[in-house]
Design an enzyme around this catalytic site. Structure first.
Site, PDB file in Angstrom:
ATOM      1  CG  ASP A  78      -6.440  -8.487  11.009  1.00 15.83           C
ATOM      2  OD1 ASP A  78      -6.282  -7.273  11.226  1.00 15.83           O
ATOM      3  OD2 ASP A  78      -5.953  -9.076  10.025  1.00 15.83           O
TER       4      ASP A  78
ATOM      5  NE  ARG B 293      -1.565  -4.470   4.809  1.00 15.58           N
ATOM      6  CZ  ARG B 293      -2.572  -3.632   4.820  1.00 15.58           C
ATOM      7  NH1 ARG B 293      -3.001  -3.084   3.666  1.00 15.58           N
ATOM      8  NH2 ARG B 293      -3.198  -3.295   5.918  1.00 15.58           N
ATOM      9  N   GLY B 294      -3.889  -7.224   4.933  1.00 18.16           N
ATOM     10  CA  GLY B 294      -5.242  -6.742   5.201  1.00 18.16           C
ATOM     11  C   GLY B 294      -6.174  -7.940   5.142  1.00 18.16           C
ATOM     12  CB  ALA B 295      -8.678  -9.210   7.570  1.00 18.95           C
TER      13      ALA B 295
ATOM     14  CG  ASN C 147      -7.188  -3.611  13.423  1.00 23.22           C
ATOM     15  OD1 ASN C 147      -7.233  -4.222  12.343  1.00 23.22           O
ATOM     16  ND2 ASN C 147      -6.910  -2.322  13.477  1.00 23.22           N
ATOM     17  CE  LYS C 148      -0.747  -4.787  11.518  1.00 25.76           C
ATOM     18  NZ  LYS C 148       0.135  -6.001  11.537  1.00 25.76           N
TER      19      LYS C 148
ATOM     20  NE  ARG D  21      -0.197 -11.795   8.158  1.00 24.73           N
ATOM     21  CZ  ARG D  21      -0.368 -10.468   8.234  1.00 24.73           C
ATOM     22  NH1 ARG D  21      -0.888  -9.808   7.211  1.00 24.73           N
ATOM     23  NH2 ARG D  21      -0.027  -9.804   9.327  1.00 24.73           N
TER      24      ARG D  21
ATOM     25  CD  GLN E  28       1.193  -2.693   8.382  1.00 30.82           C
ATOM     26  OE1 GLN E  28       1.731  -1.956   9.202  1.00 30.82           O
ATOM     27  NE2 GLN E  28       1.144  -3.997   8.542  1.00 30.82           N
TER      28      GLN E  28
HETATM   29  O1  MRU Z   1      -0.600  -7.085   9.098  1.00 30.86           O
HETATM   30  P1  MRU Z   1      -1.652  -6.484   8.222  1.00 30.86           P
HETATM   31  O2  MRU Z   1      -1.157  -5.307   7.441  1.00 30.86           O
HETATM   32  O3  MRU Z   1      -2.325  -7.520   7.373  1.00 30.86           O
HETATM   33  O4  MRU Z   1      -2.759  -5.941   9.232  1.00 30.86           O
HETATM   34  C1  MRU Z   1      -3.893  -5.336   8.688  1.00 30.86           C
HETATM   35  C2  MRU Z   1      -4.817  -4.811   9.709  1.00 30.86           C
HETATM   36  O5  MRU Z   1      -4.612  -4.932  10.893  1.00 30.86           O
HETATM   37  C3  MRU Z   1      -6.079  -4.194   9.192  1.00 30.86           C
HETATM   38  O6  MRU Z   1      -6.510  -3.169  10.045  1.00 30.86           O
HETATM   39  C4  MRU Z   1      -7.179  -5.276   9.121  1.00 30.86           C
HETATM   40  O7  MRU Z   1      -6.721  -6.382   8.432  1.00 30.86           O
HETATM   41  C5  MRU Z   1      -8.411  -4.762   8.492  1.00 30.86           C
HETATM   42  S1  MRU Z   1      -8.205  -4.498   6.774  1.00 30.86           S
HETATM   43  C6  MRU Z   1      -9.661  -3.970   6.135  1.00 30.86           C
END
Ligand code: MRU
Length: 352
Positions: free
Chosen positions: A243, A53-55, A253-254, A96, A202
């Site tokens: 994201d 996970r993470g963009a 973002n999250k 996603r 996370q």
């Molecule tokens: O649902 P996730 O864990 O994929 O969400 C991740 C985030 O919101 C991060 O802050 C974002 O992807 C940036 S990662 C460098």
């Protein structure tokens, strides 16, 4: 694992000998194990299930998924293989919807595959080399983001972050945590407040894990504690990842990021977003049109498989929120720090 990195944290994703290997982030921090994906469908499942996970990390993982699909395919002609890969790309992008890096990575790889000309073998080679190059570039980009943003933390001993925008959310080093890592080189006293980040944790599980590996002091707080921490301590900056960033600077973002930005503004704490240019979507004019992924109710209604809400409780579980650009003090990219008005600053950074 392969790779010639010296980072203390494990590698998030790589493509070795026809297998996409992922550090299973759903199992961290209790169990450190790797998922081996031997077909692209398993890659898609890993993205949906948050094993990766993470963009930026899901973008690179999808790129490797395409490489795997190409290597597994028995299509004999370039046209047949390209048609097959277009279908795989569509399925990977659908896993996603909010992170634009996913679409960006898949489209970049497909464009290079289409331009390779010649045989199916040429297409395979082009897909794999494009995916491997994007992975190497991601690591370099994160280091550049870290170094570009470190100066914003000059004189700051306390910083707060949300979710995990670290090495685990990228190929390595991280975006928001990359800035923290670079600043920590100059100021080893830097201390990080990590929002736990309900419902998937996370922050508590991943940010605390990788900062501990890196020897960076970190205190985990419940998301609801952020406001009083900002009021009662000397936090000098909030820094998060993204994201998708719209053309006007609105930031998806999250979930919980928007609340942190509001609280930061209330307390006069600068709010920074660290992200690669690939997270900026010039085709999205503002945050109102960003599709927000809805996640399963069980993420909120259960904790480790046990119900924590009454049977039948109605749950709303958006994975992300949108922070309006006017709450953002700066966007830190690999080409430098962007300031308001973000529209022109973003257009210039993207060379438009
Ligand atoms: O649902 P996730 O864990 O994929 O969400 C991740 C985030 O919101 C991060 O802050 C974002 O992807 C940036 S990662 C460098």
């Amino acid at each position: 694992m392969t790779g010639n990195r010296t980072d203390p944290y494990p590698l998030t994703v790589e493509y070795v000998d026809g297998v996409v290997v992922l550090l299973d982030q759903a199992a961290l921090p209790g169990v450190e194990r790797y998922v081996r994906c031997e077909d692209w469908q398993r890659v898609a499942k890993a993205i949906v299930d948050l094993e990766v996970r993470g963009a930026p990390a899901i973008g690179i993982t999808a790129a490797f998924g395409l490489a795997l699909a190409a290597d597994c395919s028995d299509s004999g002609s370039a046209d047949d293989l390209l048609a097959e890969l277009a279908g795989v790309a569509e399925a990977l992008v659908a896993t996603r919807p909010t992170a634009v890096n996913l679409v960006w990575a898949v489209e970049t790889v497909l464009a290079e595959a289409r331009a390779s000309g010649g045989s199916a073998e040429d297409v395979r080679l082009a897909v794999t080399s494009a995916a491997q190059r994007l992975a190497a570039e991601d690591l370099a980009t994160c280091r550049a983001i870290g170094d570009a943003g470190a100066g914003l933390l000059d004189g700051v001993d306390e910083v707060i972050t949300h979710c995990n925008a670290g090495a685990l959310a990228t190929v390595g080093y991280g975006t928001a945590l990359g800035v923290i890592r670079s600043a920590h080189r100059d100021n080893p006293a830097l201390h990080v407040w990590a929002d736990e980040t309900r419902p998937v944790l996370q922050g508590a599980r991943l940010t605390a894990f990788e900062l501990d590996r890196d020897g960076i002091a970190c205190t985990v707080i419940a998301d609801g504690a952020a406001a009083s921490v900002l009021r009662g301590s000397s936090v000098g900056a909030a820094i998060v990842g993204a994201d998708r960033i719209a053309a006007n600077g609105d930031v998806a973002n999250k979930i919980g990021t928007y609340g942190l930005a509001v609280v930061a503004r209330h307390h006069g704490v600068p709010f920074y977003v660290a992200a690669p240019l690939s997270t900026i979507d010039p085709d999205t004019p503002d945050g109102s049109v960003i599709e927000i992924e809805q996640r399963p109710a069980a993420e909120v209604a259960e904790y480790r498989g046990s119900a924590i809400t009454p049977v039948g409780a109605v749950v709303h579980n958006p994975a992300f929120d949108v922070t309006p650009a006017d709450l953002v003090d700066a966007i830190i990219t690999e080409v430098g720090v962007l300031r308001a008005p973000f529209g022109p600053a973003i257009a210039e950074a993207l060379g438009r």
